[in-house]
Design a protein around this motif. Structure first.
Motif, PDB file in Angstrom:
ATOM      1  N   THR A 132       4.343   0.375   2.205  1.00  0.00           N
ATOM      2  CA  THR A 132       4.564  -0.171   3.334  1.00  0.00           C
ATOM      3  C   THR A 132       4.080  -1.824   2.217  1.00  0.00           C
ATOM      4  OG1 THR A 132       2.933   1.711   4.452  1.00  0.00           O
ATOM      5  CG2 THR A 132       2.844  -0.556   5.375  1.00  0.00           C
ATOM      6  N   SER A 189       0.379   5.376   0.082  1.00  0.00           N
ATOM      7  CA  SER A 189      -0.763   6.849   0.518  1.00  0.00           C
ATOM      8  C   SER A 189       0.641   7.887   0.524  1.00  0.00           C
ATOM      9  CB  SER A 189      -0.437   6.411   1.888  1.00  0.00           C
ATOM     10  OG  SER A 189      -0.044   6.327   3.100  1.00  0.00           O
ATOM     11  N   ARG A 190       0.270   9.365   0.557  1.00  0.00           N
ATOM     12  CA  ARG A 190       1.004  10.325   0.206  1.00  0.00           C
ATOM     13  C   ARG A 190       1.930  10.721   1.281  1.00  0.00           C
ATOM     14  NH1 ARG A 190      -5.640  12.831   0.200  1.00  0.00           N
ATOM     15  NH2 ARG A 190      -5.932  11.331   2.589  1.00  0.00           N
ATOM     16  N   LYS A 191       1.875   9.650   2.567  1.00  0.00           N
ATOM     17  CA  LYS A 191       2.766  10.414   3.794  1.00  0.00           C
ATOM     18  C   LYS A 191       3.994   9.350   3.194  1.00  0.00           C
ATOM     19  CE  LYS A 191       0.778  11.150   7.839  1.00  0.00           C
ATOM     20  NZ  LYS A 191      -0.391   9.894   8.369  1.00  0.00           N
ATOM     21  N   ASP A 192       4.144   8.578   2.334  1.00  0.00           N
ATOM     22  CA  ASP A 192       5.345   7.630   2.317  1.00  0.00           C
ATOM     23  C   ASP A 192       5.810   8.431   0.980  1.00  0.00           C
ATOM     24  OD1 ASP A 192       5.013   5.177   3.228  1.00  0.00           O
ATOM     25  OD2 ASP A 192       3.025   4.757   1.670  1.00  0.00           O
ATOM     26  N   GLN A 197      -4.337   3.615  12.559  1.00  0.00           N
ATOM     27  CA  GLN A 197      -4.796   5.122  11.980  1.00  0.00           C
ATOM     28  C   GLN A 197      -4.260   5.604  10.505  1.00  0.00           C
ATOM     29  OE1 GLN A 197      -2.230   7.105  15.245  1.00  0.00           O
ATOM     30  NE2 GLN A 197      -3.606   6.900  16.367  1.00  0.00           N
ATOM     31  N   VAL A 198      -5.377   4.482  10.164  1.00  0.00           N
ATOM     32  CA  VAL A 198      -4.511   4.435   9.089  1.00  0.00           C
ATOM     33  C   VAL A 198      -5.905   5.466   7.753  1.00  0.00           C
ATOM     34  CG1 VAL A 198      -2.743   3.043   7.856  1.00  0.00           C
ATOM     35  CG2 VAL A 198      -5.292   2.038   8.277  1.00  0.00           C
ATOM     36  N   ASP A 199      -5.873   5.604   6.343  1.00  0.00           N
ATOM     37  CA  ASP A 199      -7.313   6.021   5.485  1.00  0.00           C
ATOM     38  C   ASP A 199      -7.525   4.585   5.270  1.00  0.00           C
ATOM     39  OD1 ASP A 199      -6.283   8.705   7.292  1.00  0.00           O
ATOM     40  OD2 ASP A 199      -5.574   9.150   4.654  1.00  0.00           O
ATOM     41  N   SER A 200      -7.362   3.505   4.999  1.00  0.00           N
ATOM     42  CA  SER A 200      -8.360   2.735   4.041  1.00  0.00           C
ATOM     43  C   SER A 200      -8.002   1.669   4.155  1.00  0.00           C
ATOM     44  CB  SER A 200      -7.890   3.139   2.671  1.00  0.00           C
ATOM     45  OG  SER A 200      -6.493   2.364   1.803  1.00  0.00           O
ATOM     46  N   LEU A 201      -8.933   1.224   3.789  1.00  0.00           N
ATOM     47  CA  LEU A 201      -8.700  -1.250   3.893  1.00  0.00           C
ATOM     48  C   LEU A 201      -8.536  -1.636   3.135  1.00  0.00           C
ATOM     49  CD1 LEU A 201     -10.029  -1.084   7.504  1.00  0.00           C
ATOM     50  CD2 LEU A 201      -7.609  -0.537   7.359  1.00  0.00           C
ATOM     51  N   PRO A 202      -7.445  -2.553   2.454  1.00  0.00           N
ATOM     52  CA  PRO A 202      -7.889  -3.326   1.398  1.00  0.00           C
ATOM     53  C   PRO A 202      -9.256  -4.108   1.758  1.00  0.00           C
ATOM     54  CG  PRO A 202      -5.602  -3.063   1.579  1.00  0.00           C
ATOM     55  CD  PRO A 202      -6.355  -2.583   2.688  1.00  0.00           C
ATOM     56  N   VAL A 260       0.526  -0.774   0.060  1.00  0.00           N
ATOM     57  CA  VAL A 260       0.052  -0.154   0.067  1.00  0.00           C
ATOM     58  C   VAL A 260       0.658   1.057  -0.226  1.00  0.00           C
ATOM     59  CG1 VAL A 260      -1.717   1.247   1.388  1.00  0.00           C
ATOM     60  CG2 VAL A 260      -1.591  -1.379   1.403  1.00  0.00           C
ATOM     61  N   ASN A 291       2.653  -6.436   6.931  1.00  0.00           N
ATOM     62  CA  ASN A 291       1.900  -5.633   7.522  1.00  0.00           C
ATOM     63  C   ASN A 291       1.021  -5.010   7.289  1.00  0.00           C
ATOM     64  OD1 ASN A 291       4.335  -5.574   9.400  1.00  0.00           O
ATOM     65  ND2 ASN A 291       5.791  -4.775   7.622  1.00  0.00           N
ATOM     66  N   ILE A 292       0.078  -5.036   6.286  1.00  0.00           N
ATOM     67  CA  ILE A 292      -1.284  -4.193   6.135  1.00  0.00           C
ATOM     68  C   ILE A 292      -1.977  -4.948   6.282  1.00  0.00           C
ATOM     69  CG2 ILE A 292      -2.111  -3.742   3.266  1.00  0.00           C
ATOM     70  CD1 ILE A 292       0.681  -3.776   2.043  1.00  0.00           C
ATOM     71  N   VAL A 293      -3.137  -3.866   6.817  1.00  0.00           N
ATOM     72  CA  VAL A 293      -4.661  -4.598   7.829  1.00  0.00           C
ATOM     73  C   VAL A 293      -5.298  -4.411   6.770  1.00  0.00           C
ATOM     74  CG1 VAL A 293      -5.823  -3.958   9.521  1.00  0.00           C
ATOM     75  CG2 VAL A 293      -3.675  -3.183   9.471  1.00  0.00           C
TER      76      VAL A 293
END
Ligand code: ADP
Length: 209
Positions: free
Chosen positions: A146, A122-125, A171-176, A120, A150-152
């Motif tokens: 990530t 995201s913007r922070k990465d 504290q993440v914005d999305s979940l696969p 995954v 480690n992916i939820v």
């Protein structure tokens, strides 16, 4: 929330005879007061009945509330998930950022040649990458994403309350959203934005009905 047959009967009796004591309700049903205790507790707890000491039970008329609860929280992930943007792990960071803007999303999911979820991003990465001052065109997303394990993730059968708790906990914005049978096969994306839309829409619908 569905009520039992007995709870529905209690509601009808209270509607007709309010204020009414627990003993009299029990009398109408041909049951003991003790047998009714948990039903009366449930009905007062969810706000359908109001209990006043020495007066008895009243019907509050708020039987829409439990329905709203179902509509809000018992909905499954499958019903609110969106379609994710999935990219190859060899895609450059530069092209990945272009995808973020093009599809107006906050994160991308990354797959391998077998179409399995491997990451995954995201913007922070991307921001972390920029601070490192590296070359966006020559770096593959695999370098900064990530990674599994480690992916939820969630499966489509989860309720949005369960999934929402996971989003907050990690504290993440999305979940696969992955299938139950194959935890690496992505079938959707559950985002905070989508959940927010769901709650606002449900609020608007209940105001208009
Ligand atoms: P943003 O970067 O826009 O704040 P997130 O809060 O979702 O978005 O991401 C923060 C960090 O968590 C990033 O490093 C991202 O790769 C990672 N991340 C995002 N979603 C997940 C997830 N479902 N499981 C594990 N890590 C995730």
């Amino acid at each position: 929330m569905d009520f039992t047959e007995r709870q529905n009967k209690i509601i009808e009796i209270v509607k007709e005879h309010e204020p009414i004591s627990g003993d009299r309700i029990a009398g109408y049903l041909g049951l003991s007061r003790a047998t009714l205790r948990s039903d009366l507790a449930v009905l007062t707890m969810v706000g359908i009945l109001d209990a006043r000491t020495k007066v008895g039970y009243f019907y509050t008329g708020q039987d829409v509330k439990p329905l709203v609860y179902d509509q809000l929280f018992e909905v499954t992930v499958k019903e609110v998930m969106t379609t994710p943007i999935i990219v190859e792990q060899t895609l450059s960071v530069y092209d990945a950022v272009t995808n973020l803007f093009m599809y107006d999303v906050g994160s991308l999911y990354v797959k391998n040649d077998q179409d399995e979820l491997v990451g995954v991003i995201s913007r922070k990465d991307f921001l972390r990458f920029v601070i490192g001052n590296s070359n966006a065109e020559n770096t593959p997303v695999a370098m900064i994403m990530t990674r599994m394990p480690n992916i939820v993730t969630v499966t489509p059968e989860w309720t949005i309350l369960e999934a929402g708790n996971l989003l907050m906990q990690h504290q993440v914005d999305s979940l696969p959203v992955v299938t139950k049978d194959n935890p690496l096969k992505v079938v959707g994306k559950l985002t905070k934005t989508r959940l927010m839309n769901h709650f606002i829409q449900a609020g608007n619908d209940s105001n208009n009905s």
